[in-house]
Design a protein around this motif. Structure first.
Motif, PDB file in Angstrom:
ATOM      1  N   LYS A  13      -5.775  -6.262   0.650  1.00  0.00           N
ATOM      2  CA  LYS A  13      -6.116  -5.329   1.929  1.00  0.00           C
ATOM      3  C   LYS A  13      -4.846  -4.896   2.569  1.00  0.00           C
ATOM      4  O   LYS A  13      -4.830  -3.876   3.088  1.00  0.00           O
ATOM      5  N   GLU A  14      -3.818  -6.069   2.546  1.00  0.00           N
ATOM      6  CA  GLU A  14      -2.526  -5.416   3.268  1.00  0.00           C
ATOM      7  C   GLU A  14      -1.763  -4.393   2.161  1.00  0.00           C
ATOM      8  O   GLU A  14      -1.190  -3.770   3.026  1.00  0.00           O
ATOM      9  N   LYS A  15      -1.950  -4.612   1.061  1.00  0.00           N
ATOM     10  CA  LYS A  15      -1.355  -3.245   0.190  1.00  0.00           C
ATOM     11  C   LYS A  15      -2.262  -2.146   0.240  1.00  0.00           C
ATOM     12  O   LYS A  15      -1.939  -1.204  -0.221  1.00  0.00           O
ATOM     13  N   GLY A  16      -3.469  -2.014   0.788  1.00  0.00           N
ATOM     14  CA  GLY A  16      -4.299  -0.968   0.906  1.00  0.00           C
ATOM     15  C   GLY A  16      -4.943  -0.646  -0.268  1.00  0.00           C
ATOM     16  O   GLY A  16      -5.292   0.601  -0.704  1.00  0.00           O
ATOM     17  N   LEU A  17      -5.143  -1.774  -1.163  1.00  0.00           N
ATOM     18  CA  LEU A  17      -5.711  -1.524  -2.405  1.00  0.00           C
ATOM     19  C   LEU A  17      -7.186  -1.745  -2.504  1.00  0.00           C
ATOM     20  O   LEU A  17      -7.728  -2.613  -1.872  1.00  0.00           O
ATOM     21  N   LYS A  18      -7.891  -1.008  -3.514  1.00  0.00           N
ATOM     22  CA  LYS A  18      -9.191  -1.511  -3.789  1.00  0.00           C
ATOM     23  C   LYS A  18      -9.142  -2.537  -4.806  1.00  0.00           C
ATOM     24  O   LYS A  18      -8.301  -2.597  -5.648  1.00  0.00           O
ATOM     25  N   GLN A  19     -10.381  -3.202  -5.060  1.00  0.00           N
ATOM     26  CA  GLN A  19     -10.392  -4.150  -6.102  1.00  0.00           C
ATOM     27  C   GLN A  19      -9.909  -3.721  -7.671  1.00  0.00           C
ATOM     28  O   GLN A  19      -9.053  -4.191  -8.269  1.00  0.00           O
ATOM     29  N   VAL A  20     -10.566  -2.475  -7.943  1.00  0.00           N
ATOM     30  CA  VAL A  20     -10.107  -1.952  -9.332  1.00  0.00           C
ATOM     31  C   VAL A  20      -8.709  -1.675  -9.382  1.00  0.00           C
ATOM     32  O   VAL A  20      -7.806  -1.726 -10.221  1.00  0.00           O
ATOM     33  N   GLU A  21      -8.009  -1.138  -8.410  1.00  0.00           N
ATOM     34  CA  GLU A  21      -6.460  -0.688  -8.229  1.00  0.00           C
ATOM     35  C   GLU A  21      -5.581  -2.197  -8.165  1.00  0.00           C
ATOM     36  O   GLU A  21      -4.602  -2.250  -8.965  1.00  0.00           O
ATOM     37  N   ALA A  22      -6.120  -3.110  -7.565  1.00  0.00           N
ATOM     38  CA  ALA A  22      -5.549  -4.444  -7.603  1.00  0.00           C
ATOM     39  C   ALA A  22      -5.380  -5.022  -8.921  1.00  0.00           C
ATOM     40  O   ALA A  22      -4.602  -5.424  -9.449  1.00  0.00           O
ATOM     41  N   ALA A  23      -6.563  -4.941  -9.819  1.00  0.00           N
ATOM     42  CA  ALA A  23      -6.626  -5.362 -11.050  1.00  0.00           C
ATOM     43  C   ALA A  23      -5.687  -4.755 -11.989  1.00  0.00           C
ATOM     44  O   ALA A  23      -4.877  -5.232 -12.848  1.00  0.00           O
ATOM     45  N   GLN A  24      -5.682  -3.102 -11.724  1.00  0.00           N
ATOM     46  CA  GLN A  24      -4.788  -2.465 -12.642  1.00  0.00           C
ATOM     47  C   GLN A  24      -3.204  -2.825 -12.219  1.00  0.00           C
ATOM     48  O   GLN A  24      -2.213  -2.977 -13.186  1.00  0.00           O
ATOM     49  N   PHE A  25      -3.086  -3.024 -11.014  1.00  0.00           N
ATOM     50  CA  PHE A  25      -1.528  -3.409 -10.260  1.00  0.00           C
ATOM     51  C   PHE A  25      -1.286  -4.821 -11.112  1.00  0.00           C
ATOM     52  O   PHE A  25       0.093  -4.957 -11.354  1.00  0.00           O
TER      53      PHE A  25
END
Length: 73
Positions: A13-25
């Protein structure tokens, strides 16, 4: 004290990512990422290192061994 899954969610959340974006990240599957946040499933060693490196926090902080999130180099 925060649990592992709470810390992972906080970092995302601090990075402003959705779960799917975090997985890709993190270069892991979306389902594996969901498990990290949902039930606090402990990651495999390589995933734990990816989390720590990607979010620039210590493994000890992620695992709840310290409240010091800074990665000391």
């Amino acid at each position: 004290m925060m649990l592992f899954n709470d810390r992972v969610r906080l970092l995302r959340k601090e990075k402003g990512l959705k779960q799917v974006e975090a997985a890709q990240f993190l270069e892991i599957s979306y389902r594996n990422y969901q498990r990290l946040e949902a039930d606090g499933e402990k990651p495999q060693y390589d995933t734990l290192l990816k989390l720590a490196n990607a979010y620039d926090v210590s493994v000890d902080w992620l695992m709840g061994r310290t409240e010091d999130r800074i990665l000391h180099r």
